[in-house]
Design a protein around this motif. Structure first.
Motif, PDB file in Angstrom:
ATOM      1  N   GLU A 113      43.157 -22.910  41.984  1.00 27.37           N
ATOM      2  CA  GLU A 113      43.352 -21.890  42.777  1.00 27.37           C
ATOM      3  C   GLU A 113      44.812 -22.166  43.556  1.00 27.37           C
ATOM      4  O   GLU A 113      44.992 -22.122  44.787  1.00 27.37           O
ATOM      5  CB  GLU A 113      42.458 -21.855  43.715  1.00 27.37           C
ATOM      6  N   GLY A 114      45.982 -22.514  42.688  1.00 32.05           N
ATOM      7  CA  GLY A 114      47.201 -22.833  43.270  1.00 32.05           C
ATOM      8  C   GLY A 114      47.346 -24.176  43.856  1.00 32.05           C
ATOM      9  O   GLY A 114      48.427 -24.466  44.360  1.00 32.05           O
ATOM     10  N   LYS A 115      46.506 -25.002  44.068  1.00 33.62           N
ATOM     11  CA  LYS A 115      46.589 -26.267  44.659  1.00 33.62           C
ATOM     12  C   LYS A 115      46.163 -27.389  43.576  1.00 33.62           C
ATOM     13  O   LYS A 115      45.316 -27.280  42.931  1.00 33.62           O
ATOM     14  CB  LYS A 115      45.552 -26.348  45.836  1.00 33.62           C
ATOM     15  N   GLU A 116      47.115 -28.169  43.838  1.00 28.74           N
ATOM     16  CA  GLU A 116      46.682 -29.638  43.150  1.00 28.74           C
ATOM     17  C   GLU A 116      45.229 -30.085  43.011  1.00 28.74           C
ATOM     18  O   GLU A 116      44.570 -30.067  44.164  1.00 28.74           O
ATOM     19  CB  GLU A 116      47.626 -30.783  43.567  1.00 28.74           C
ATOM     20  N   LYS A 117      44.609 -30.333  42.081  1.00 27.59           N
ATOM     21  CA  LYS A 117      43.325 -30.498  41.798  1.00 27.59           C
ATOM     22  C   LYS A 117      42.652 -31.862  42.631  1.00 27.59           C
ATOM     23  O   LYS A 117      41.682 -31.898  43.311  1.00 27.59           O
ATOM     24  CB  LYS A 117      42.501 -30.451  40.485  1.00 27.59           C
ATOM     25  N   ASN A 118      43.613 -32.775  42.491  1.00 34.28           N
ATOM     26  CA  ASN A 118      43.302 -33.975  43.269  1.00 34.28           C
ATOM     27  C   ASN A 118      43.260 -33.934  44.605  1.00 34.28           C
ATOM     28  O   ASN A 118      42.670 -34.880  45.434  1.00 34.28           O
ATOM     29  CB  ASN A 118      44.358 -35.106  42.785  1.00 34.28           C
ATOM     30  N   LEU A 119      43.774 -32.856  45.303  1.00 33.71           N
ATOM     31  CA  LEU A 119      43.563 -32.727  46.837  1.00 33.71           C
ATOM     32  C   LEU A 119      42.608 -32.173  47.181  1.00 33.71           C
ATOM     33  O   LEU A 119      42.279 -32.241  48.358  1.00 33.71           O
ATOM     34  CB  LEU A 119      44.873 -31.885  47.269  1.00 33.71           C
ATOM     35  N   TYR A 120      41.474 -31.800  46.455  1.00 31.71           N
ATOM     36  CA  TYR A 120      40.261 -31.187  46.799  1.00 31.71           C
ATOM     37  C   TYR A 120      39.374 -32.405  46.921  1.00 31.71           C
ATOM     38  O   TYR A 120      39.449 -33.304  46.269  1.00 31.71           O
ATOM     39  CB  TYR A 120      39.724 -30.276  45.591  1.00 31.71           C
ATOM     40  N   LYS A 121      38.279 -32.393  47.726  1.00 36.26           N
ATOM     41  CA  LYS A 121      37.301 -32.925  47.783  1.00 36.26           C
ATOM     42  C   LYS A 121      36.249 -33.066  46.919  1.00 36.26           C
ATOM     43  O   LYS A 121      36.231 -31.714  46.246  1.00 36.26           O
ATOM     44  CB  LYS A 121      36.605 -32.944  49.148  1.00 36.26           C
ATOM     45  N   ILE A 122      35.474 -33.962  46.501  1.00 36.36           N
ATOM     46  CA  ILE A 122      34.443 -33.819  45.225  1.00 36.36           C
ATOM     47  C   ILE A 122      33.562 -32.995  45.561  1.00 36.36           C
ATOM     48  O   ILE A 122      33.151 -31.860  44.657  1.00 36.36           O
ATOM     49  CB  ILE A 122      33.936 -35.106  45.291  1.00 36.36           C
ATOM     50  N   SER A 123      32.901 -32.583  46.816  1.00 38.14           N
ATOM     51  CA  SER A 123      32.171 -31.481  47.112  1.00 38.14           C
ATOM     52  C   SER A 123      32.689 -29.931  47.170  1.00 38.14           C
ATOM     53  O   SER A 123      32.177 -28.925  46.896  1.00 38.14           O
ATOM     54  CB  SER A 123      31.497 -31.824  48.620  1.00 38.14           C
ATOM     55  N   GLU A 124      34.220 -29.961  47.518  1.00 42.41           N
ATOM     56  CA  GLU A 124      34.659 -28.591  47.555  1.00 42.41           C
ATOM     57  C   GLU A 124      35.005 -28.221  46.012  1.00 42.41           C
ATOM     58  O   GLU A 124      34.752 -26.987  45.632  1.00 42.41           O
ATOM     59  CB  GLU A 124      36.218 -28.707  47.995  1.00 42.41           C
ATOM     60  N   ILE A 125      35.199 -29.334  45.047  1.00 50.49           N
ATOM     61  CA  ILE A 125      35.320 -28.765  43.495  1.00 50.49           C
ATOM     62  C   ILE A 125      33.950 -28.338  43.202  1.00 50.49           C
ATOM     63  O   ILE A 125      33.784 -27.208  42.627  1.00 50.49           O
ATOM     64  CB  ILE A 125      35.831 -29.924  42.706  1.00 50.49           C
ATOM     65  N   ALA A 126      32.873 -28.963  43.326  1.00 49.38           N
ATOM     66  CA  ALA A 126      31.455 -28.640  43.018  1.00 49.38           C
ATOM     67  C   ALA A 126      31.140 -27.249  43.734  1.00 49.38           C
ATOM     68  O   ALA A 126      30.117 -26.378  42.982  1.00 49.38           O
ATOM     69  CB  ALA A 126      30.524 -29.722  43.537  1.00 49.38           C
ATOM     70  N   LYS A 127      31.724 -26.694  44.512  1.00 47.70           N
ATOM     71  CA  LYS A 127      31.483 -25.444  44.998  1.00 47.70           C
ATOM     72  C   LYS A 127      32.042 -24.304  44.232  1.00 47.70           C
ATOM     73  O   LYS A 127      31.813 -23.298  44.230  1.00 47.70           O
ATOM     74  CB  LYS A 127      31.934 -25.398  46.503  1.00 47.70           C
ATOM     75  N   LYS A 128      33.370 -24.772  43.471  1.00 46.26           N
ATOM     76  CA  LYS A 128      34.066 -23.869  42.514  1.00 46.26           C
ATOM     77  C   LYS A 128      33.978 -23.967  41.166  1.00 46.26           C
ATOM     78  O   LYS A 128      34.138 -22.957  40.237  1.00 46.26           O
ATOM     79  CB  LYS A 128      35.390 -24.012  42.995  1.00 46.26           C
ATOM     80  N   ILE A 129      33.615 -25.075  40.575  1.00 47.68           N
ATOM     81  CA  ILE A 129      33.485 -25.455  39.160  1.00 47.68           C
ATOM     82  C   ILE A 129      32.111 -26.317  38.987  1.00 47.68           C
ATOM     83  O   ILE A 129      31.667 -26.954  39.416  1.00 47.68           O
ATOM     84  CB  ILE A 129      34.584 -26.491  38.651  1.00 47.68           C
ATOM     85  N   ALA A 130      31.415 -25.507  38.075  1.00 48.59           N
ATOM     86  CA  ALA A 130      30.184 -26.216  37.522  1.00 48.59           C
ATOM     87  C   ALA A 130      30.503 -26.679  36.001  1.00 48.59           C
ATOM     88  O   ALA A 130      31.446 -26.414  35.317  1.00 48.59           O
ATOM     89  CB  ALA A 130      29.298 -24.842  37.264  1.00 48.59           C
ATOM     90  N   TYR A 131      29.640 -27.771  35.673  1.00 51.52           N
ATOM     91  CA  TYR A 131      30.010 -28.148  34.500  1.00 51.52           C
ATOM     92  C   TYR A 131      28.484 -28.582  33.689  1.00 51.52           C
ATOM     93  O   TYR A 131      27.751 -29.011  34.387  1.00 51.52           O
ATOM     94  CB  TYR A 131      30.801 -29.664  34.734  1.00 51.52           C
ATOM     95  N   VAL A 132      28.510 -28.057  32.427  1.00 51.22           N
ATOM     96  CA  VAL A 132      27.393 -28.265  31.673  1.00 51.22           C
ATOM     97  C   VAL A 132      27.737 -29.497  30.703  1.00 51.22           C
ATOM     98  O   VAL A 132      28.439 -29.204  29.759  1.00 51.22           O
ATOM     99  CB  VAL A 132      27.110 -27.091  31.080  1.00 51.22           C
TER     100      VAL A 132
END
Lengths: 255, 343
Positions: free
Chosen positions: A62-81
């Motif tokens: 979403e236009g922001k460097e992925k490393n800048l997100y917190k782990i919990s923020e990413i989990a709200k946006k990306i799910a992994y199977v």
């Protein structure tokens, strides 16, 4: 633009797995990654998820460097199977799926009905209600795969990454999973899926990324980029592309 | 319309079970208070606890004695057993969940060997190492730090290297203990051996004032993290994808477990098996969800140590070190697990 992967490279020790991989993924896309065993598909997923750190290039979400997100923020946006795997402790299927709600739950000791319902819905979507009270450990590989997909559904994210989700499923369930992925696409969500079945890609996906020889060699609609030449480059001379009843199919070559 | 019935009903049943266990702990404590070299009736125990004066004048002396035995001797011992049972069981559960291995015990990182070395040093050289518990606690902490520094590679906690490091550091300190045993005189040797087997002989209110303010809040804090522990126990990558930072939480939880174990070991010596089998038993009874496993482990750990300690101080005229009893009862249990339930 949801996900942007820019000139990504990864190596184990000094052995490069892939290099210079660049692509972007938009909302509402169902995109497959195709490649032979060891071509780095899972590694690419792990870099995107942040389990492995890429040696070069960047990933933004979403236009922001992925490393800048917190782990919990990413989990709200990306799910992994992940690929199917056994676990140590005998959690029930229902509990496993409820774990998908983790980032949304505010009080773990008083989980509200809403979360239980979301988990139930995910179970129903995959027709797993009958297994809800069974320990995850006692299921077959295919059933476990379905549960992991249900968990990702319960997570309710905008992007879902699936690592060979249909590899140990029967034909009925394979179709069910693709149906669910198409449904997600219709809802405007994006799906990135690693698969070994070129026909599934031809039938269900809008787009395909093909990894070969450590690089991305094709990116586009499957019907256009999966030419006989490209297929033979990755799968060798034993396969051929034919059109049967107006559907393209990858088939074994006769003789 | 979907309704949430099954999981809620299930949770209710589990809560009821926990409540029953609390009752059992209270009951066992009462029984344990009344049994001993000086037998008291349950009624006398009650009177002593609630400081009720009896009507008959003649009972005055016996009442005073009962109050002394209950309040100053047996009660602190029972509370200490409960604290240690809770601490060891919870830390065993933390290690098993973090390492995703049900056969791990709280001493896996070398805590017990470090504590044993510290205690033995204090026994052999009392002039230098002023107090046994303090010395045991310091060395227990030191061994864990050493193990962690060996087991963390490139900023990642590698379970296998951590366990191997624990084994190596543990056996190093064990051999140091052997050297101390070899050079010590008879009385010191006897004291070391007794210390190594664990026991609640030195229980008093002072120990409780020291241990309770640490063990109770730390255990509560771990319980608060129970759901995250669930997520961590299915795997690092999955924890991350579900929004739980595995590295940060593991470090916090392992530190909590280390504090719980080293404190207990420092005061009561090495009590074997509790931390291995209690979490296991709890999981078999209530399922793997740590929101229930943690309180149930604490209760079963308390019950088990209460039972063993009551036995330890009653089956012979002297006293058997409790470590012997927990091992005797624990070994067959582990064999049973290995034969039937191994995951």
């Amino acid at each position: 633009m949801l996900l942007k992967v820019d000139q990504l490279g990864f190596q184990y020790d000094s052995q490069p797995v892939f290099q210079d991989v660049s692509f972007t993924l938009n909302e509402g896309e169902l995109c497959a990654i195709l490649g032979i065993n060891g071509s780095g598909k899972s590694t690419l997923f792990k870099c995107i998820m942040g389990f492995l750190h890429a040696k070069s290039g960047s990933i933004s979400f979403e236009g922001k460097e992925k490393n800048l997100y917190k782990i919990s923020e990413i989990a709200k946006k990306i799910a992994y199977v992940p690929q199917d795997h056994p676990i140590t402790f005998p959690y029930l299927v229902r509990e496993m799926v409820l774990m998908g709600r983790t980032v949304h739950i505010s009080n773990y000791f008083k989980i509200s009905d809403d979360h239980y319902l979301k988990a139930e819905e995910a179970l129903q979507a995959l027709s797993l209600e009958g297994l809800a009270d069974k320990p995850f450990n006692q299921l077959s590989g295919g059933q476990r795969q379905m549960v992991l997909i249900a968990r990702a559904l319960a997570q309710q994210t905008t992007l879902m990454l699936l690592d060979e989700p249909t590899s140990s499923l029967d034909f009925k369930n394979q179709l069910l999973i693709w149906h669910i992925l198409l449904q997600l696409k219709k809802e405007g969500k994006s799906v990135l899926v690693c698969t070994h079945d070129p026909n599934h890609v031809l039938w269900f996906c809008d787009r395909v990324l093909i990894l070969d020889n450590k690089r991305l060699i094709a990116d586009g609609p499957p019907k256009e980029v999966m030419t006989e030449q490209v297929l033979q480059q990755i799968y060798g001379p034993m396969c051929t592309l034919e059109t049967i009843a107006e559907k393209k199919m990858v088939l074994p070559r006769k003789n | 319309m979907l309704k949430v019935i099954a999981p809620k009903k299930n949770n209710k049943r589990k809560k009821l079970l926990l409540f029953l266990l609390v009752l059992m702990v209270v009951l066992t404590s009462l029984i344990s208070l009344s049994i001993g070299p000086y037998d008291l009736s349950v009624r006398e125990v009650f009177q002593a606890i609630f400081q009720i004066k009896s009507q008959q004048f003649s009972d005055f002396e016996r009442e005073k004695l009962a109050r002394l035995i209950v309040w100053e001797i047996r009660m602190p011992r029972i509370i200490l057993a409960a604290l240690v049972g809770t601490a060891l069981s919870i830390s065993g559960n933390i290690f098993q969940s973090c390492f995703r291995n049900p056969l791990v015990e709280p001493y896996i990182l070398g805590v017990s060997s470090g504590a044993a070395f510290g205690a033995s040093m204090a026994i052999v050289f009392p002039a230098i190492f002023y107090s046994i518990p303090i010395s045991a606690f310091l060395f227990a902490g030191l061994t864990v730090l050493l193990t962690l520094s060996l087991g963390v590679i490139r900023g990642q906690i590698q379970t296998l290297s951590l366990i191997l490091a624990g084994v190596v550091i543990g056996s190093f300190f064990s051999s140091l203990v052997s050297i101390l045993k070899y050079i010590s005189n008879d009385s010191a040797l006897r004291e070391i051996v007794f210390w190594l087997l664990g026991g609640f002989y030195h229980s008093g209110w002072n120990e409780i004032y020291l241990l309770a303010p640490i063990i109770i809040p730390v255990s509560g804090f771990v319980w608060f993290l129970a759901w995250k522990l669930n997520i961590i126990s299915i795997g690092d990558e999955e924890a991350k994808s579900l929004g739980v930072d595995p590295k940060k939480n593991k470090v916090i939880l392992i530190l909590c477990a280390t504090v719980l174990t080293s404190l207990s070991v420092a005061y009561v010596g090495i009590i074997a098996w509790v931390g291995l089998m209690v979490p296991h038993a709890a999981r078999m009874i209530i399922g793997p969800d740590n929101r229930f496993v943690i309180p149930l482990s604490a209760l079963i750990g308390t019950l088990f140590l209460l039972f063993c300690d009551t036995l330890a101080r009653n089956i012979v005229t002297g006293e058997i070190p409790i470590g012997i009893l927990t091992s005797i009862l624990g070994a067959p249990y582990l064999i049973y697990l290995l034969r039937t339930k191994i995951v």
